[in-house]
Scaffold this motif. Structure first.
Motif, PDB file in Angstrom:
ATOM      1  N   ALA A  30     -48.541  16.823  -0.699  1.00 26.29           N
ATOM      2  CA  ALA A  30     -48.570  16.965  -2.155  1.00 26.29           C
ATOM      3  C   ALA A  30     -49.380  18.205  -2.513  1.00 26.29           C
ATOM      4  CB  ALA A  30     -49.196  15.725  -2.794  1.00 26.29           C
ATOM      5  N   ALA A  31     -48.720  19.181  -3.094  1.00 22.47           N
ATOM      6  CA  ALA A  31     -49.371  20.445  -3.432  1.00 22.47           C
ATOM      7  C   ALA A  31     -49.623  20.531  -4.930  1.00 22.47           C
ATOM      8  CB  ALA A  31     -48.510  21.621  -2.981  1.00 22.47           C
ATOM      9  N   ALA A  32     -50.834  20.962  -5.288  1.00 25.29           N
ATOM     10  CA  ALA A  32     -51.209  21.124  -6.690  1.00 25.29           C
ATOM     11  C   ALA A  32     -52.256  22.224  -6.782  1.00 25.29           C
ATOM     12  CB  ALA A  32     -51.748  19.819  -7.265  1.00 25.29           C
ATOM     13  N   ARG A  33     -52.466  22.718  -7.991  1.00 24.19           N
ATOM     14  CA  ARG A  33     -53.458  23.772  -8.167  1.00 24.19           C
ATOM     15  C   ARG A  33     -54.867  23.279  -7.881  1.00 24.19           C
ATOM     16  NH1 ARG A  33     -52.024  28.475 -10.968  1.00 24.19           N
ATOM     17  NH2 ARG A  33     -54.157  29.082 -10.413  1.00 24.19           N
ATOM     18  N   HIS A  34     -55.113  21.999  -8.140  1.00 22.70           N
ATOM     19  CA  HIS A  34     -56.445  21.432  -7.947  1.00 22.70           C
ATOM     20  C   HIS A  34     -56.325  20.100  -7.211  1.00 22.70           C
ATOM     21  CE1 HIS A  34     -57.870  24.531 -10.675  1.00 22.70           C
ATOM     22  NE2 HIS A  34     -56.977  24.133 -11.570  1.00 22.70           N
ATOM     23  N   THR A  35     -56.943  19.986  -6.054  1.00 18.92           N
ATOM     24  CA  THR A  35     -56.773  18.798  -5.232  1.00 18.92           C
ATOM     25  C   THR A  35     -57.411  17.549  -5.829  1.00 18.92           C
ATOM     26  OG1 THR A  35     -58.699  19.518  -3.943  1.00 18.92           O
ATOM     27  CG2 THR A  35     -56.514  19.986  -3.028  1.00 18.92           C
ATOM     28  N   GLY A  46     -53.592   6.877   1.640  1.00 13.72           N
ATOM     29  CA  GLY A  46     -54.286   7.242   2.867  1.00 13.72           C
ATOM     30  C   GLY A  46     -53.656   8.370   3.650  1.00 13.72           C
ATOM     31  N   ASP A  47     -53.469   8.132   4.959  1.00 15.63           N
ATOM     32  CA  ASP A  47     -53.044   9.183   5.874  1.00 15.63           C
ATOM     33  C   ASP A  47     -51.617   9.662   5.646  1.00 15.63           C
ATOM     34  OD1 ASP A  47     -55.501   9.102   7.063  1.00 15.63           O
ATOM     35  OD2 ASP A  47     -54.879   7.834   8.740  1.00 15.63           O
ATOM     36  N   ARG A  48     -50.853   8.935   4.839  1.00 14.37           N
ATOM     37  CA  ARG A  48     -49.483   9.379   4.571  1.00 14.37           C
ATOM     38  C   ARG A  48     -49.430  10.490   3.528  1.00 14.37           C
ATOM     39  NH1 ARG A  48     -45.998   6.299   2.374  1.00 14.37           N
ATOM     40  NH2 ARG A  48     -47.186   4.425   1.887  1.00 14.37           N
ATOM     41  N   VAL A  49     -50.589  10.822   2.956  1.00  9.86           N
ATOM     42  CA  VAL A  49     -50.669  11.903   1.970  1.00  9.86           C
ATOM     43  C   VAL A  49     -51.521  13.039   2.523  1.00  9.86           C
ATOM     44  CG1 VAL A  49     -51.236  12.559  -0.390  1.00  9.86           C
ATOM     45  CG2 VAL A  49     -50.616  10.198   0.123  1.00  9.86           C
ATOM     46  N   LEU A  50     -50.999  14.241   2.459  1.00 11.30           N
ATOM     47  CA  LEU A  50     -51.779  15.439   2.726  1.00 11.30           C
ATOM     48  C   LEU A  50     -51.925  16.172   1.405  1.00 11.30           C
ATOM     49  CD1 LEU A  50     -53.128  17.541   4.534  1.00 11.30           C
ATOM     50  CD2 LEU A  50     -50.847  18.496   4.996  1.00 11.30           C
ATOM     51  N   GLY A  51     -53.130  16.168   0.861  1.00 10.94           N
ATOM     52  CA  GLY A  51     -53.379  16.860  -0.398  1.00 10.94           C
ATOM     53  C   GLY A  51     -53.636  18.337  -0.151  1.00 10.94           C
ATOM     54  N   LEU A  52     -52.881  19.178  -0.823  1.00  6.84           N
ATOM     55  CA  LEU A  52     -52.969  20.622  -0.610  1.00  6.84           C
ATOM     56  C   LEU A  52     -53.305  21.328  -1.918  1.00  6.84           C
ATOM     57  CD1 LEU A  52     -49.720  21.007   1.516  1.00  6.84           C
ATOM     58  CD2 LEU A  52     -52.058  21.221   2.393  1.00  6.84           C
ATOM     59  N   GLU A  53     -54.391  22.072  -1.926  1.00  2.00           N
ATOM     60  CA  GLU A  53     -54.698  22.924  -3.081  1.00  2.00           C
ATOM     61  C   GLU A  53     -53.925  24.217  -2.899  1.00  2.00           C
ATOM     62  OE1 GLU A  53     -58.656  24.976  -4.927  1.00  2.00           O
ATOM     63  OE2 GLU A  53     -58.641  22.785  -4.701  1.00  2.00           O
ATOM     64  N   LEU A  54     -52.968  24.445  -3.771  1.00  2.21           N
ATOM     65  CA  LEU A  54     -52.033  25.538  -3.522  1.00  2.21           C
ATOM     66  C   LEU A  54     -51.629  26.252  -4.802  1.00  2.21           C
ATOM     67  CD1 LEU A  54     -50.200  27.041  -1.484  1.00  2.21           C
ATOM     68  CD2 LEU A  54     -48.455  25.301  -1.937  1.00  2.21           C
ATOM     69  N   ASP A  55     -51.751  27.562  -4.774  1.00  8.09           N
ATOM     70  CA  ASP A  55     -51.164  28.441  -5.780  1.00  8.09           C
ATOM     71  C   ASP A  55     -49.879  28.987  -5.158  1.00  8.09           C
ATOM     72  OD1 ASP A  55     -50.376  30.466  -7.471  1.00  8.09           O
ATOM     73  OD2 ASP A  55     -52.291  31.523  -7.471  1.00  8.09           O
ATOM     74  N   GLN A  67     -47.555  25.337   7.369  1.00 16.71           N
ATOM     75  CA  GLN A  67     -47.971  25.200   8.768  1.00 16.71           C
ATOM     76  C   GLN A  67     -48.866  23.973   8.952  1.00 16.71           C
ATOM     77  OE1 GLN A  67     -50.266  28.498  10.330  1.00 16.71           O
ATOM     78  NE2 GLN A  67     -49.762  27.973  12.436  1.00 16.71           N
ATOM     79  N   GLU A  68     -49.797  23.761   8.026  1.00 15.31           N
ATOM     80  CA  GLU A  68     -50.682  22.592   8.107  1.00 15.31           C
ATOM     81  C   GLU A  68     -49.876  21.299   8.015  1.00 15.31           C
ATOM     82  OE1 GLU A  68     -54.579  20.650   5.803  1.00 15.31           O
ATOM     83  OE2 GLU A  68     -53.808  22.627   5.211  1.00 15.31           O
ATOM     84  N   THR A  69     -48.887  21.285   7.145  1.00 15.10           N
ATOM     85  CA  THR A  69     -48.043  20.095   6.993  1.00 15.10           C
ATOM     86  C   THR A  69     -47.254  19.813   8.274  1.00 15.10           C
ATOM     87  OG1 THR A  69     -47.807  20.535   4.625  1.00 15.10           O
ATOM     88  CG2 THR A  69     -46.204  19.038   5.626  1.00 15.10           C
ATOM     89  N   GLU A  70     -46.693  20.860   8.860  1.00 17.04           N
ATOM     90  CA  GLU A  70     -45.920  20.684  10.086  1.00 17.04           C
ATOM     91  C   GLU A  70     -46.799  20.197  11.234  1.00 17.04           C
ATOM     92  OE1 GLU A  70     -42.316  23.899   9.356  1.00 17.04           O
ATOM     93  OE2 GLU A  70     -44.161  24.578  10.334  1.00 17.04           O
ATOM     94  N   GLN A  71     -48.023  20.677  11.285  1.00 14.52           N
ATOM     95  CA  GLN A  71     -48.949  20.223  12.324  1.00 14.52           C
ATOM     96  C   GLN A  71     -49.354  18.773  12.105  1.00 14.52           C
ATOM     97  OE1 GLN A  71     -52.062  23.157  12.031  1.00 14.52           O
ATOM     98  NE2 GLN A  71     -51.020  24.613  13.411  1.00 14.52           N
ATOM     99  N   ARG A  72     -49.524  18.398  10.859  1.00 12.38           N
ATOM    100  CA  ARG A  72     -49.966  17.032  10.534  1.00 12.38           C
ATOM    101  C   ARG A  72     -48.862  16.003  10.768  1.00 12.38           C
ATOM    102  NH1 ARG A  72     -53.564  15.003   6.526  1.00 12.38           N
ATOM    103  NH2 ARG A  72     -53.230  12.778   6.254  1.00 12.38           N
ATOM    104  N   PHE A  73     -47.644  16.323  10.315  1.00 16.22           N
ATOM    105  CA  PHE A  73     -46.575  15.334  10.333  1.00 16.22           C
ATOM    106  C   PHE A  73     -45.449  15.648  11.326  1.00 16.22           C
ATOM    107  CE2 PHE A  73     -48.144  14.906   5.826  1.00 16.22           C
ATOM    108  CZ  PHE A  73     -48.716  13.651   5.987  1.00 16.22           C
ATOM    109  N   GLY A  74     -45.502  16.813  11.958  1.00 20.27           N
ATOM    110  CA  GLY A  74     -44.495  17.143  12.944  1.00 20.27           C
ATOM    111  C   GLY A  74     -43.278  17.869  12.412  1.00 20.27           C
ATOM    112  N   GLY A  75     -43.248  18.148  11.125  1.00 21.94           N
ATOM    113  CA  GLY A  75     -42.111  18.853  10.536  1.00 21.94           C
ATOM    114  C   GLY A  75     -41.930  18.453   9.089  1.00 21.94           C
ATOM    115  N   ILE A  76     -41.120  19.212   8.365  1.00 21.80           N
ATOM    116  CA  ILE A  76     -40.817  18.936   6.963  1.00 21.80           C
ATOM    117  C   ILE A  76     -39.327  18.677   6.844  1.00 21.80           C
ATOM    118  CG2 ILE A  76     -40.758  19.896   4.619  1.00 21.80           C
ATOM    119  CD1 ILE A  76     -43.234  21.594   5.460  1.00 21.80           C
ATOM    120  N   ASP A  77     -38.983  17.505   6.329  1.00 14.71           N
ATOM    121  CA  ASP A  77     -37.581  17.129   6.165  1.00 14.71           C
ATOM    122  C   ASP A  77     -37.030  17.510   4.801  1.00 14.71           C
ATOM    123  OD1 ASP A  77     -37.322  15.595   8.736  1.00 14.71           O
ATOM    124  OD2 ASP A  77     -38.880  14.388   7.781  1.00 14.71           O
ATOM    125  N   LEU A  78     -37.882  17.408   3.780  1.00 11.67           N
ATOM    126  CA  LEU A  78     -37.425  17.677   2.416  1.00 11.67           C
ATOM    127  C   LEU A  78     -38.466  18.518   1.681  1.00 11.67           C
ATOM    128  CD1 LEU A  78     -36.965  14.270   2.930  1.00 11.67           C
ATOM    129  CD2 LEU A  78     -35.329  14.778   1.128  1.00 11.67           C
TER     130      LEU A  78
END
Length: 276
Positions: A30-35, A46-55, A67-78
C-alpha cells in the motif's frame, strides 16, 4: 494468494480498494504520501500489508518501492495506479507549475510504476495492470482540460502497452470512474479563477446536469475491482458508474460527423498521387 501494489492507498477509491484486497486474503503493498495514514491497515492485517511512503513522481523511489515489494512477497501480480489529483480550471488559468504537477502525478507517476513492475511480470509471464483513468480520459469538458490531458496521455500509453505485453499474458485495463464522492476535488490544488471564464464553469455545470450524472457508492467500486481481477479476459476499458455509455455515444457520433463534414479538406490535404 495474490500480491497487489496499490498507489493512492490511503484515500479516495484507493482506501476502499486496499481494505477489500486485504479482506479477501491477498497481500498488499500500500503506497501513500504519508505512511501514518496506512497505520490502521497495518495494525489490522499485519504482515500481509507493506506500507510504503511514496511520491510516485520520484522515479528512483518508485523503483525502490517495487523492489522492496518483490523482495517481501516474491513478486507483484497486480498493479493498481490510483494515485492522482484533479486540477479544475480553464486552460489559461493553470500556472506552469500546476500543469506540470498534474502530468507528473497522473501520467508520469503511473508510467514509472508501470515500467517498474513490467520486468517481473514479463519474467513470470503473468500480471495485471489497472490504470485509474476517468470518463474525462475519453471526453474533454470545459475547465477540465489540464486534468483530462493527463488522463488522455494515460489512455494512449496504456492502450499501446496492452498490445505490447499481451504476448506475456499481461493484461492492461483502464478504469473510467464517472462520479464518486471521494474528496478528490477538495484535496486537489485549484487555479485562481478568471472572470473571463465564468461561462465555461457554467457550461461544465450544465453538461453535468444534462448528462444526469449521479454520485455512485465508492465502496461498491471495490467489488467491481475484485471482479476485474478475477476475470479471465479483462477488458481494455471499463466504466465505473452509469450514464457514461450515453455520453460516449454522443461524443463519438459527434467526432465522426465532424470528420465526415470536413472530409473534403482531408482529401485536399492528400493531394494528387505522384505522377498523376
Amino acid at each position: 494468494m495474490a500480491t497487489w501494489f496499490l498507489t493512492g492507498a490511503s484515500r479516495g477509491l484507493g482506501a476502499y480498494w486496499a481494505k477489500a484486497i486485504l479482506e479477501r486474503g491477498d497481500n498488499l503493498a500500500a503506497a501513500a504520501r504519508h505512511t501514518e495514514t496506512l497505520k490502521p491497515l497495518i495494525d489490522r492485517y499485519g504482515d500481509r500489508v507493506l506500507g510504503l511512503e511514496l511520491d510516485v513522481t520520484d522515479r528512483a523511489a518508485v523503483d525502490a518501492a517495487v523492489q522492496e515489494t518483490e523482495q517481501r512477497f516474491g513478486g507483484i501480480d497486480l498493479l493498481v495506479n490510483s494515485a492522482g489529483h484533479m486540477l479544475i480550471g480553464a486552460v489559461e488559468e493553470a500556472t506552469p507549475e500546476q500543469a506540470r504537477a498534474q502530468m507528473d502525478v497522473n501520467y508520469f507517476g503511473s508510467l514509472w510504476t508501470t515500467q517498474a513492475v513490467l520486468p517481473g511480470m514479463r519474467e513470470r509471464r503473468n500480471g495485471r495492470i489497472m490504470q485509474v483513468s476517468s470518463l474525462g480520459g475519453l471526453i474533454a469538458y470545459p475547465t477540465m482540460g489540464i486534468y483530462q490531458a493527463s488522463k488522455w496521455a494515460l489512455e494512449a500509453m496504456s492502450q499501446s502497452l496492452a498490445a505490447e505485453v499481451a504476448a506475456y499474458d499481461i493484461h492492461v485495463t483502464l478504469i473510467e470512474p464517472i462520479a464518486f464522492p471521494t474528496g478528490l476535488f477538495e484535496a486537489s490544488p485549484q487555479v485562481t479563477p478568471m472572470p473571463e471564464y465564468t461561462h465555461a464553469r457554467e457550461a461544465l455545470r450544465t453538461n453535468s446536469a444534462s448528462a444526469g450524472f449521479t454520485p455512485g457508492d465508492p465502496a461498491a467500486t471495490a467489488e467491481a475491482l475484485l471482479a476485474l481481477a478475477d476475470a479471465p479476459n479483462p477488458p481494455l476499458r471499463v466504466l465505473f458508474g452509469i450514464k457514461g455509455l450515453e455520453e460516449m455515444r454522443v461524443e463519438y457520433a459527434g467526432r465522426l460527423a465532424g470528420l465526415e463534414e470536413w472530409d473534403h479538406i482531408s482529401r485536399l490535404a492528400q493531394g494528387s498521387p505522384a505522377g498523376k
